[in-house]
Design an enzyme around this catalytic site. Structure first.
Site, mmCIF file in Angstrom:
data_model
loop_
_atom_site.group_PDB
_atom_site.id
_atom_site.type_symbol
_atom_site.label_atom_id
_atom_site.label_comp_id
_atom_site.label_asym_id
_atom_site.label_seq_id
_atom_site.Cartn_x
_atom_site.Cartn_y
_atom_site.Cartn_z
ATOM 1 N N HIS A 1 24.704 62.377 31.944
ATOM 2 C CA HIS A 1 24.474 63.321 30.695
ATOM 3 C C HIS A 1 23.408 62.422 29.731
ATOM 4 C CE1 HIS A 1 27.487 66.019 31.570
ATOM 5 N NE2 HIS A 1 28.160 64.871 31.790
HETATM 6 O O1 RIB Z 1 29.907 65.759 27.528
HETATM 7 C C1 RIB Z 1 29.100 64.408 27.927
HETATM 8 C C2 RIB Z 1 29.271 63.088 26.954
HETATM 9 O O2 RIB Z 1 30.730 62.878 26.588
HETATM 10 C C3 RIB Z 1 28.400 62.071 27.425
HETATM 11 O O3 RIB Z 1 27.880 61.475 26.278
HETATM 12 C C4 RIB Z 1 29.637 61.334 28.011
HETATM 13 O O4 RIB Z 1 29.167 59.955 28.132
HETATM 14 C C5 RIB Z 1 30.781 61.625 27.100
HETATM 15 O O5 RIB Z 1 30.745 60.689 26.246
#
Ligand code: RIB
Ligand code: CA
Length: 306
Positions: free
Chosen positions: A237
């Site tokens: 992500h």
């Molecule tokens: O939803 C994904 C996010 O939540 C990313 O930043 C992951 O590291 C968690 O923090």
């Protein structure tokens, strides 16, 4: 040689935050690293940040920040984080460090570091430190570029409609989205659609110490993704908050108005994205990535680590 864009990185390492930091270290000038609760306690995310920074030979200050959201912490967030990233936030990767943080007031460090610098703020965790920095200096938002991972124009991950970083501190997120800063956003709409599969994890296993340890973390993280979401890959992500600064052509963007729901019983933490015709939509306040070349982004990350 083109000048490297200066960034201040605020995150909650966190397996995918660690990958984002590695990609940023290869292409950008990291002038500061601040940590926030989220994937684990801020004690864990700070230790993880120090360890990864050490393996990346980063010399910038590392400053810890908030351990709780602006409003009351929610048990759902802590349970979700431990499930996905493990108790220590790094899926048990063995990244050693004896370095201590250079301070514990991330909002003040963010203000002092960014004011007049022209550097971009990258945020890959809950937006508590960022909101507090903007509250500390309301002029900071003027002309400030923020590239963040968070939200969704469709489905959430922590709930049906809320993404983890926004859901962890909706009040902070609402403040940031209303701040007037130039927001580039990587929502789940792109970040959850690709990631590291067994082939990429095996490639990392053959790399240096950092690549090898991150492969162990990715393997743990991918296993939890399979259990929780039926997903056979480890989504990276937070890497998608770095890509707009180094290879923007790999993402297709759409500007729109985004508001954060703070009150809804079922919808708290939802990013309400107004994609209606400009004739009726609210004035845009954010640029969201809505399509991405996942294969190319994964390869960009592999090149940075191998
Ligand atoms: O939803 C994904 C996010 O939540 C990313 O930043 C992951 O590291 C968690 O923090
Ligand atoms: Ca994160």
């Amino acid at each position: 040689m083109t000048e490297r864009t200066a960034i201040l990185f605020d995150g909650d390492p966190g397996v995918d935050d660690a990958f984002a930091l590695a990609l940023a270290a290869r292409h950008l000038d990291i002038v500061g690293l601040t940590t926030v609760f989220g994937n684990a306690s801020v004690a864990h995310t700070t230790r993880n940040a120090l360890a990864v920074a050490g393996h990346l030979n980063l010399t910038c200050p590392v400053v810890s920040g908030a351990d709780t959201p602006i409003e009351a912490p929610n048990a759902q967030m802590l349970e979700h984080a431990r499930t996905i990233h493990g108790e220590d936030g790094m899926g048990g990767a063995d990244l050693q460090t004896d370095r201590l943080p250079d301070g514990d007031d991330a909002p003040a460090f963010i203000v002092d570091t960014l004011r007049g610098s022209g550097a971009t703020l990258v945020a890959t965790g809950p937006l508590t430190n960022v909101a507090r920095a903007l509250q500390l200096d309301p002029t900071l938002a003027d002309g400030l570029d923020i590239s963040l991972m968070g939200g969704s124009a469709t489905n959430g991950n922590v709930t049906a409609v809320a993404e983890f970083n926004i859901h962890a501190d909706p009040e902070a997120a609402a403040y940031v989205f209303a701040s007037g800063a130039n927001l580039t956003v990587a929502p789940l709409d792109i970040t959850s659609t690709f990631g590291l599969g067994e082939a990429e994890i095996a490639r990392l296993e053959a790399g240096n110490t950092l690549a090898r340890e991150l492969s162990a973390a990715a393997r743990f993280y991918r296993g939890r993704q399979l259990e929780r979401f039926g997903r056979g890959y480890a989504p990276i992500h937070d890497v998608c908050a770095i890509v707009p600064l180094i290879r923007p052509a790999l993402i297709t963007f759409e500007t729109m108005h985004v508001a954060v729901e703070c009150a809804g019983t079922q919808t708290r933490g939802m990013t309400v994205c107004d994609r209606r015709s400009p004739v009726v939509a609210e004035p845009s306040n954010a640029t969201l990535g809505m399509q991405a070349d996942g294969t190319a982004i994964v390869e960009l990350l592999m090149e940075a680590l191998l």
